[in-house]
Motif scaffolding. Structure first.
Motif, PDB file in Angstrom:
ATOM      1  N   HIS A  83       0.857  -1.201   0.000  1.00 15.27           N
ATOM      2  CA  HIS A  83       0.000   0.000   0.000  1.00 15.27           C
ATOM      3  C   HIS A  83       0.884   1.239   0.000  1.00 15.27           C
ATOM      4  CE1 HIS A  83      -3.981   1.965   1.276  1.00 15.27           C
ATOM      5  NE2 HIS A  83      -3.111   2.963   1.168  1.00 15.27           N
ATOM      6  N   ASP A 114      -6.576   2.692  -1.949  1.00 11.21           N
ATOM      7  CA  ASP A 114      -7.535   3.677  -1.415  1.00 11.21           C
ATOM      8  C   ASP A 114      -8.582   4.102  -2.443  1.00 11.21           C
ATOM      9  OD1 ASP A 114      -6.394   3.743   1.094  1.00 11.21           O
ATOM     10  OD2 ASP A 114      -5.173   5.517   0.704  1.00 11.21           O
ATOM     11  N   TYR A 187     -13.598   7.680   1.812  1.00  8.38           N
ATOM     12  CA  TYR A 187     -13.426   8.920   1.047  1.00  8.38           C
ATOM     13  C   TYR A 187     -14.510   9.071  -0.010  1.00  8.38           C
ATOM     14  CZ  TYR A 187      -8.653   8.603   2.885  1.00  8.38           C
ATOM     15  OH  TYR A 187      -7.560   8.510   3.705  1.00  8.38           O
ATOM     16  N   HIS A 215      -9.431   0.571   1.890  1.00  4.64           N
ATOM     17  CA  HIS A 215      -9.445   1.488   3.022  1.00  4.64           C
ATOM     18  C   HIS A 215     -10.915   1.492   3.425  1.00  4.64           C
ATOM     19  CE1 HIS A 215      -8.305   5.592   4.919  1.00  4.64           C
ATOM     20  NE2 HIS A 215      -9.421   5.159   5.449  1.00  4.64           N
ATOM     21  N   HIS A 248      -3.979  -0.800   6.014  1.00  2.00           N
ATOM     22  CA  HIS A 248      -3.599  -0.048   7.222  1.00  2.00           C
ATOM     23  C   HIS A 248      -4.626  -0.232   8.356  1.00  2.00           C
ATOM     24  CE1 HIS A 248      -6.295   2.836   5.371  1.00  2.00           C
ATOM     25  NE2 HIS A 248      -5.445   3.130   4.430  1.00  2.00           N
ATOM     26  N   ASP A 401       1.810   3.003   3.378  1.00  3.14           N
ATOM     27  CA  ASP A 401       0.790   3.997   3.053  1.00  3.14           C
ATOM     28  C   ASP A 401       1.456   5.370   2.875  1.00  3.14           C
ATOM     29  OD1 ASP A 401      -1.652   5.201   2.571  1.00  3.14           O
ATOM     30  OD2 ASP A 401      -2.290   5.231   4.667  1.00  3.14           O
TER      31      ASP A 401
HETATM   32 ZN   LIG Z   1      -5.848   4.622   3.045  1.00  2.00          ZN
END
Ligand SMILES: [Zn+2]
Length: 511
Positions: A83, A114, A187, A215, A248, A401
């Motif tokens: 990642h 992500d 997001y 994510h 993560h 990340d």
């Molecule tokens: Zn992330």
């Protein structure tokens, strides 16, 4: 006569083959070899020819063009990071060497995580191979990228035709070499997608034997909560029939501190039931995000109207109320450190300091920063006990990340070994290496990488256990790590005697 000639020819060929086999390019002698499988380190040698490992074991009298004495040093497979946010670096000839990663001992990175990736996977991989890159690299196709191609930043539900269009884009990306589908459901625009919508796209990745990387929708208590987000991820793996990787993994914020225990139980139960669930983790108590992502509610971002909404007096009260709650979740204004922004005057300050200077509330200051182009933040929101609990799980890989403004881009891999192996003894060296090599290679389905083994690609790291450490800090996040003595990428020395070479030996790897 004729027969003896044939015999002589055969003897000559054998002699030639034997001599040729001795033409090793490189021998690493006397290092402590930790091979990536998790088995105990052994003092031995490694022979390399071309881009492959020829043997792992006593070299005896064999010679090579170059011999390196690795006495007192640790020899491992090159580390693999599942990642990263390196796509832009790899595409930029000035940064394509990927020095922050090479200096940690990383030889392969995944990017496009992500939910955000380059739109054209095949074109990007081809570009990297043509232009040259310092580490190997693989790409995910991002669900957010695909969704915004089809629907822009709409928070609406896709029509059947839009779903079909998104599926076609994922299918094309997988055909062009993407290793799987990534999402960023926390997001925008990923947050606007239902679980069912994600499952439809994940099924396309599954048809190509790809993986699902996420994510999650919530790592805290923002919307559905951490536990429900883990369950959602597992459901996607079950219903789309593909391996899932929780990126993560963490328990973000006081509301969910301690929930690592329950998360671990749920994942272990799912794995027992046959769902292929793994996770990655970076060894820091601060996450890296932005003021908007951390504090502004997603509805305020819909349709690209963020700035307009932030300035709308009719929405102000609702906005302040929700942002106050989000700030509380994060741990308060003292825990948000500005790390990179268009407005250079705020870098290095906490939101609390900025608010005091401006004589306004932290939320008012955050609204101004958000409307003024946003700022990256280091958000101190994790508890050490949760980090350690996750780290001990045999299904947790190391990931950086890496993003600008957070030391993890330059320090993750050495920090994990320096702090959690050598200083605090949370895990063994063999476990730390396995979680950064074979486990990751298996997860990303990288062929012939992640182990020190004859026939495998010669991605080999040699580090000095006494000096291997991060130098990057929150104040100075872009300091290169120390202690990597030698590093080969596909058999070529990318680091020689502690110094970066100019070799660009990485390959963009397809699926
Ligand atoms: Zn992330």
């Amino acid at each position: 006569m004729k027969r003896s000639f044939v015999l002589l020819t055969i003897l000559c060929m054998l002699a030639f083959t034997y001599a040729h086999a001795q033409q090793l390019d490189l021998i690493l002698r006397n290092g402590t070899v930790v091979d990536g499988s998790g088995s105990p380190g052994v003092k031995t040698d490694i022979g390399i020819t071309g881009d492959r490992i020829v043997f792992v074991g006593p070299a005896g009298k064999q010679t090579a063009k170059r011999t390196i004495d690795a006495t007192g040093l640790i020899v491992t497979p090159g580390f693999i990071d599942p990642h990263t946010h390196t796509a832009a670096d790899l595409s930029n000839p000035k940064r394509a060497q990927n020095a922050p990663y090479l200096m940690q001992g990383v030889t392969t990175v995944a990017t496009g995580n992500d939910g955000g990736s380059p739109t054209h996977i095949g074109e990007t991989l081809a570009k990297w191979n043509k232009q040259g890159i310092g580490t190997n690299a693989v790409l995910f196709i991002g669900q957010g990228t695909v969704r915004s191609e089809v629907m822009g930043m709409s928070d609406g539900k896709p029509t059947p035709a839009q779903i079909d269009r998104m599926k076609t884009l994922v299918d094309t990306a997988m055909n062009e070499g993407a290793i799987g589908l990534s999402t960023g459901l926390y997001y925008a625009p990923g947050s606007y997608s239902s679980t069912e919508e994600v499952i439809e796209l994940a099924k396309v990745a599954a048809a190509h034997h790809g993986i699902y990387d996420t994510h999650m929708r919530d790592e805290s208590s923002y919307n559905i909560g951490l536990i429900a987000a883990v369950r959602e991820t597992i459901r996607i793996g079950q219903e789309a029939h593909l391996p899932v990787m929780i990126s993560h993994i963490k328990a973000l914020g006081a509301d969910v501190w301690g929930q690592s225990t329950e998360v671990i139980d749920i994942i272990n139960a799912a794995r027992k039931a046959g769902v292929d669930v793994v996770a990655s983790q970076y060894p820091y108590t601060a996450s890296g995000t932005s003021v908007v992502a951390a504090l502004v509610p997603r509805w305020a971002e819909a349709d690209g109207k963020l700035v307009q909404n932030l300035h709308d007096p009719a929405l102000h009260e609702k906005l302040v109320a929700e942002m106050t709650e989000n700030l509380h979740r994060r741990g308060g204004a003292e825990t948000l450190l500005m790390t990179s922004s268009k407005d250079k005057t705020i870098i290095g300050k906490t939101l609390a300091q900025i608010a005091t200077e401006r004589k306004e509330s932290p939320v008012e200051a955050a609204i101004e920063i958000s409307a003024n182009g946003d700022s990256s933040v280091a958000s101190f929101n994790m508890k050490e006990s949760d980090i350690e609990a996750f780290m001990r799980q045999p299904w947790v890989m190391t990931c950086s990340d890496g993003s600008s403004g957070h030391p993890r881009k330059y320090g993750t891999f050495p920090r994990k070994i320096h702090q959690y192996v050598y200083q605090e003894h949370i895990i063994s060296l063999e476990t730390a290496v396995h979680s950064s090599t074979q486990l990751t290679a298996q997860t990303l389905q990288l062929k012939d990488r992640g182990l020190l083994k004859a026939g495998y690609f010669a991605d080999v790291l040699v580090f000095d256990p006494k000096t291997y450490n991060e130098r990057a800090t929150y104040e100075e996040p872009e300091l290169l790590a120390t202690g990597v003595r030698f590093l080969t990428v596909n058999g070529k020395l990318a680091i020689d005697n502690g110094e970066l070479t100019t070799v660009m030996a990485g390959k963009a790897l397809g699926h």
